[in-house]
Design an enzyme around this catalytic site. Structure first.
Site, PDB file in Angstrom:
ATOM      1  N   ALA A   1       7.986   3.402   2.683  1.00 57.63           N
ATOM      2  CA  ALA A   1       8.704   4.548   3.242  1.00 57.63           C
ATOM      3  C   ALA A   1      10.149   4.165   3.523  1.00 57.63           C
ATOM      4  O   ALA A   1      10.596   3.072   3.177  1.00 57.63           O
ATOM      5  CB  ALA A   1       7.997   5.026   4.506  1.00 57.63           C
ATOM      6  N   SER A   2      10.877   5.057   4.175  1.00 55.48           N
ATOM      7  CA  SER A   2      12.307   4.845   4.377  1.00 55.48           C
ATOM      8  C   SER A   2      12.592   3.727   5.365  1.00 55.48           C
ATOM      9  O   SER A   2      13.610   3.044   5.254  1.00 55.48           O
ATOM     10  CB  SER A   2      12.951   6.139   4.871  1.00 55.48           C
ATOM     11  OG  SER A   2      12.331   6.578   6.066  1.00 55.48           O
TER      12      SER A   2
ATOM     13  N   ASP B   1       3.850  12.824  14.788  1.00 51.80           N
ATOM     14  CA  ASP B   1       3.982  13.018  13.336  1.00 51.80           C
ATOM     15  C   ASP B   1       2.590  13.159  12.729  1.00 51.80           C
ATOM     16  O   ASP B   1       2.191  12.386  11.867  1.00 51.80           O
ATOM     17  CB  ASP B   1       4.732  11.831  12.725  1.00 51.80           C
ATOM     18  CG  ASP B   1       5.263  12.130  11.329  1.00 51.80           C
ATOM     19  OD1 ASP B   1       5.367  13.318  10.979  1.00 51.80           O
ATOM     20  OD2 ASP B   1       5.566  11.185  10.589  1.00 51.80           O
TER      21      ASP B   1
ATOM     22  N   LYS C   1       2.803  -3.942   8.621  1.00 51.41           N
ATOM     23  CA  LYS C   1       3.961  -3.084   8.411  1.00 51.41           C
ATOM     24  C   LYS C   1       5.222  -3.926   8.581  1.00 51.41           C
ATOM     25  O   LYS C   1       5.400  -4.600   9.605  1.00 51.41           O
ATOM     26  CB  LYS C   1       3.944  -1.936   9.430  1.00 51.41           C
ATOM     27  CG  LYS C   1       4.945  -0.835   9.169  1.00 51.41           C
ATOM     28  CD  LYS C   1       4.673   0.339  10.124  1.00 51.41           C
ATOM     29  CE  LYS C   1       5.529   1.540   9.795  1.00 51.41           C
ATOM     30  NZ  LYS C   1       5.187   2.697  10.665  1.00 51.41           N
TER      31      LYS C   1
ATOM     32  N   ALA D   1       9.965   1.331   6.592  1.00 50.24           N
ATOM     33  CA  ALA D   1       9.126   0.139   6.434  1.00 50.24           C
ATOM     34  C   ALA D   1       8.148   0.338   5.288  1.00 50.24           C
ATOM     35  O   ALA D   1       7.994   1.449   4.766  1.00 50.24           O
ATOM     36  CB  ALA D   1       8.366  -0.136   7.742  1.00 50.24           C
ATOM     37  N   GLN D   2       7.494  -0.759   4.895  1.00 50.95           N
ATOM     38  CA  GLN D   2       6.399  -0.659   3.939  1.00 50.95           C
ATOM     39  C   GLN D   2       5.204  -1.431   4.477  1.00 50.95           C
ATOM     40  O   GLN D   2       5.328  -2.295   5.336  1.00 50.95           O
ATOM     41  CB  GLN D   2       6.802  -1.158   2.552  1.00 50.95           C
ATOM     42  CG  GLN D   2       7.095  -2.627   2.418  1.00 50.95           C
ATOM     43  CD  GLN D   2       7.635  -2.968   1.025  1.00 50.95           C
ATOM     44  OE1 GLN D   2       8.327  -2.174   0.387  1.00 50.95           O
ATOM     45  NE2 GLN D   2       7.331  -4.157   0.544  1.00 50.95           N
ATOM     46  N   VAL D   3       4.019  -1.078   3.947  1.00 51.34           N
ATOM     47  CA  VAL D   3       2.768  -1.617   4.479  1.00 51.34           C
ATOM     48  C   VAL D   3       2.054  -2.430   3.405  1.00 51.34           C
ATOM     49  O   VAL D   3       1.887  -1.969   2.271  1.00 51.34           O
ATOM     50  CB  VAL D   3       1.850  -0.476   4.973  1.00 51.34           C
ATOM     51  CG1 VAL D   3       0.513  -1.029   5.441  1.00 51.34           C
ATOM     52  CG2 VAL D   3       2.523   0.308   6.089  1.00 51.34           C
TER      53      VAL D   3
ATOM     54  N   LEU E   1       0.826  -1.201   0.000  1.00 53.35           N
ATOM     55  CA  LEU E   1       0.000   0.000   0.000  1.00 53.35           C
ATOM     56  C   LEU E   1       0.861   1.251   0.000  1.00 53.35           C
ATOM     57  O   LEU E   1       0.539   2.259  -0.642  1.00 53.35           O
ATOM     58  CB  LEU E   1      -0.920  -0.010   1.228  1.00 53.35           C
ATOM     59  CG  LEU E   1      -1.824   1.196   1.438  1.00 53.35           C
ATOM     60  CD1 LEU E   1      -2.886   1.243   0.345  1.00 53.35           C
ATOM     61  CD2 LEU E   1      -2.480   1.149   2.814  1.00 53.35           C
TER      62      LEU E   1
END
Length: 519
Positions: A131-132, A285, A150, A134-136, A128
């Site tokens: 990112a730097s 964040d 994640k 992790a990925q989802v 989906l």
């Protein structure tokens, strides 16, 4: 020696990468490793489009995950890199090409110790988001629950450790380069960055943060945190319930869906206030990509890798500052800064306190009564940072994340309702919290709690005194001649009576204060 050589060679490679994007200006401004920067400038004479901060953001993206995180972290430090660069780095997008789905599956199986077929009925091949760190991937559990998984990016921990050594080296150079940088504590700043990113790379810590935040808002439907699937969560894998909604800053979509913009902003302001003041634990964040509005008009949050904490004393100082500011009592505001330790106590070599109060007035008065869209918070923060430098104030790391999130919240509010000051929406909660925690009743209660704490320790204190007296009388405790004469010669009982008298007085005061608080 080897550390210096490795760091120098790494810095040379980084300078070349910055030069390719015409982004050497920040290093030139800092005055760090001038020969390396000058050499990189000579080798590359490129003139890229955009502001310095935009060019730097592109260069940091090319340099990889550690530098993307560093850029996002530095976006809170307008005092160090300037307002415009800080603003551009705040827009730094944490997106990288995804890693292979097969690698994600391998990590999940290794971490959770079970085959994918046992864990999930479905696991999407295409992530989906990536990112730097992790990925989802969207997935469905064996029990039929829709979840988001994640997965930590392979090799990111080793890469961060390698780059961290360079960041410390540069920070040490900066501290030696000028007194201005020493005041800003770059080494402490890197240490704070290290702590933050290491927590962010531990997905079980993120899961715990989400769990704690959900617990703080249990029963409050205005704020929703996806539930953690602890059976499918570890250091490198986080599984949580799937959520959705309209991005917080998509005004047109919110209106089309029939949402009341003012009601959404009021909920968001109240949530932010509760996290900061009530709980001292806030989402660190809160950009629009991490906040959504569900079909009921409530706020949904994701991504809890960066969280902020404020202890009770800091919250009290912030509340006292807010009270003084709202009353326009700048002398009191200056005194609270000293009491909190944010401003050095006045000496013969520093400006007197009334001068600091005058400076606070010069910054604060122009914004009173103005709507949000007429206030430049970037300019205001810049003035405050200049003020901190003029009065030798130390930067407070625990407040940097709070400042960053206030800016994010104001940005979202401005995109939805430019004419509305979002902080006025939480005013009733602020007034109630102030009365309960900083009003006269609260101060009596606080004093009573301190005295009762002393009273609770009374038996232990008396026991220690009695032991000392016995040791003195038996000759088992060595003291200097003056102390021995004071405690010896039958006067030990006098000391014991004095201790009893003081403790009894404290106990009586505590009881009286408690009675007043209860009444």
């Amino acid at each position: 020696m080897w550390r210096t050589i490795r760091s120098f060679l790494r810095l040379l490679a980084i300078a070349r990468a910055l030069a390719r994007h015409d982004a050497l200006a920040p290093l030139e401004l800092a005055g760090i490793a001038r020969p390396v920067v000058q050499l990189a400038r000579l080798v590359s004479r490129r003139r890229a489009e955009g502001r310095p901060g935009q060019k730097l953001a592109r260069a940091l993206t090319d340099l990889g995950p550690s530098f993307i995180k560093l850029g996002q972290f530095m976006s809170t430090r307008a005092d160090l890199i300037g307002e415009e660069v800080a603003h551009d780095l705040a827009e730094l997008q944490d997106h990288l090409p995804p890693f292979e789905s097969a690698e994600a599956r391998r990590i999940v199986e290794d971490e959770l110790g079970q085959p994918m077929a046992v864990l999930f009925a479905r696991f999407d091949e295409v992530p989906l988001s990536a990112a730097s760190i992790a990925q989802v991937h969207l997935a469905v559990t064996a029990e039929g629950e829709e979840v988001a998984v994640k997965v930590l990016r392979p090799g990111v921990e080793a890469a961060f450790e390698r780059d961290l050594a360079l960041f410390y080296w540069l920070a040490e150079l900066a501290e030696r380069a000028s007194a201005r940088f020493r005041r800003l504590k770059p080494v402490a700043l890197v240490r704070l960055f290290e702590e933050q990113v290491k927590i962010e790379m531990n997905l079980s810590m993120e899961a715990a943060a989400a769990d704690e935040l959900a617990e703080n808002f249990a029963g409050d439907t205005t704020y929703n945190v996806p539930p953690v699937d602890w059976q499918r969560t570890s250091r490198r894998v986080l599984t949580a319930g799937r959520v959705g909604g309209i991005p917080m800053d998509d005004r047109d979509a919110l209106i089309r869906a029939g949402h009341d913009i003012d009601a959404v902003l009021e909920k968001a302001a109240n949530i932010f206030f509760k996290q900061v003041f009530r709980d001292g634990f806030f989402h660190g964040d809160q950009h629009p990509g991490n906040m959504f509005v569900d079909t009921q008009g409530n706020i949904v949050a994701v991504d809890f890798g960066i969280m902020g904490r404020l202890d009770r004393q800091t919250r009290y100082f912030l509340a006292d500052m807010l009270l003084a500011l709202l009353d326009r009592d700048y002398q009191q505001l200056a005194e609270v800064h000293v009491e909190a330790g944010y401003l050095p106590k006045p000496t013969a070599d520093t400006p007197p306190l009334p001068v600091f109060a005058q400076a606070l007035r010069s910054v604060s008065e122009p914004i009173f009564g103005k709507p949000l869209h007429e206030i430049s918070f970037a300019r205001l923060l810049g003035q405050l940072f200049q003020l901190s430098e003029s009065f030798d104030m130390e930067v407070q790391p625990q407040l940097l994340l709070l400042q960053k999130n206030m800016m994010m919240a104001e940005g979202v509010s401005r995109s939805l309702r430019p004419e509305l000051n979002t902080w006025t929406l939480a005013q009733p909660l602020i007034a109630e919290w102030m009365r309960e925690n900083r009003g006269p009743e609260a101060r009596v209660r606080e004093g009573a709690e301190s005295l009762l704490h002393i009273a609770r320790r009374l038996p232990e204190t008396l026991e220690r005194i009695e032991t000392i007296v016995e040791d003195v009388q038996s000759g088992g405790l060595r003291l200097d001649a003056r102390a021995a004469r004071a405690l010896g010669g039958g006067r030990a009982n006098g000391w014991l009576k004095l201790a009893l008298g003081v403790s009894a007085t404290a106990l009586a005061l505590g009881a009286a204060a408690l009675a007043v608080a209860i009444v």
